[in-house]
Design a protein around this motif. Structure first.
Motif, PDB file in Angstrom:
ATOM      1  N   ARG A   1      -2.879  -0.659   4.320  1.00 28.73           N
ATOM      2  CA  ARG A   1      -3.029   0.788   4.555  1.00 28.73           C
ATOM      3  C   ARG A   1      -1.840   1.351   5.329  1.00 28.73           C
ATOM      4  O   ARG A   1      -1.453   2.496   5.103  1.00 28.73           O
ATOM      5  N   LYS A   2      -1.287   0.558   6.210  1.00 34.61           N
ATOM      6  CA  LYS A   2      -0.115   1.007   6.965  1.00 34.61           C
ATOM      7  C   LYS A   2       1.089   1.172   6.034  1.00 34.61           C
ATOM      8  O   LYS A   2       1.848   2.137   6.159  1.00 34.61           O
ATOM      9  N   LEU A   3       1.254   0.250   5.103  1.00 29.90           N
ATOM     10  CA  LEU A   3       2.363   0.326   4.147  1.00 29.90           C
ATOM     11  C   LEU A   3       2.158   1.433   3.119  1.00 29.90           C
ATOM     12  O   LEU A   3       3.122   2.048   2.664  1.00 29.90           O
ATOM     13  N   ASP A   4       0.899   1.659   2.736  1.00 31.60           N
ATOM     14  CA  ASP A   4       0.592   2.665   1.710  1.00 31.60           C
ATOM     15  C   ASP A   4      -0.762   3.289   2.035  1.00 31.60           C
ATOM     16  O   ASP A   4      -1.811   2.729   1.702  1.00 31.60           O
ATOM     17  N   PRO A   5      -0.754   4.454   2.679  1.00 26.63           N
ATOM     18  CA  PRO A   5      -2.007   5.090   3.084  1.00 26.63           C
ATOM     19  C   PRO A   5      -2.967   5.409   1.924  1.00 26.63           C
ATOM     20  O   PRO A   5      -4.157   5.611   2.149  1.00 26.63           O
ATOM     21  N   LYS A   6      -2.467   5.419   0.704  1.00 27.37           N
ATOM     22  CA  LYS A   6      -3.324   5.728  -0.447  1.00 27.37           C
ATOM     23  C   LYS A   6      -3.757   4.482  -1.226  1.00 27.37           C
ATOM     24  O   LYS A   6      -4.309   4.591  -2.321  1.00 27.37           O
ATOM     25  N   ILE A   7      -3.510   3.308  -0.667  1.00 30.09           N
ATOM     26  CA  ILE A   7      -3.793   2.075  -1.383  1.00 30.09           C
ATOM     27  C   ILE A   7      -5.271   1.937  -1.720  1.00 30.09           C
ATOM     28  O   ILE A   7      -5.632   1.472  -2.797  1.00 30.09           O
TER      29      ILE A   7
END
Length: 111
Positions: free
Chosen positions: A94-100
């Motif tokens: 989630r930190k790398l991609d908030p929309k994961i």
């Protein structure tokens, strides 16, 4: 070949064939993480959690900052009862991609 594997996993169709396609893709491109990630997803769809985890870990060894693979490994670990490890993977993804989470929800992978 990776796309052919991934699409089958995403659609939950022809999963045995998807494993074979992913395996061929891995043999053709052993330094690429994507086919390993795709095969991990298909193994998860088939309910083969140990194999799913092994492929996710192999994919992350090649590309440790893949939000998709971190999320996938988190989902696998959650189903294996590894709650603490799962939470760490999901938080990193989630930190790398908030929309994961939305992305995987669109594939029907709800946690």
């Amino acid at each position: 070949m990776n796309a052919a594997c991934w699409v089958r996993g995403q659609a939950k169709r022809d999963l045995d064939r998807a494993i074979g396609i992913c395996t061929k893709a891995i043999k053709l491109a052993p330094d690429e993480f994507a086919p390993l990630d795709s095969r991990a997803f298909v193994h998860l769809r088939r309910g083969d959690l140990p194999k799913a985890l092994a492929d996710a870990e192999a994919a992350l060894a090649l590309h440790p900052t893949s939000a998709e693979t971190l999320y996938l490994r988190g989902a696998i670990r959650l189903r294996l009862g590894q709650k603490q490890e799962s939470e760490a993977d999901l938080a990193a993804a989630r930190k790398l991609d908030p929309k994961i989470e939305e992305q995987y929800a669109s594939y029907g992978l709800l946690l």
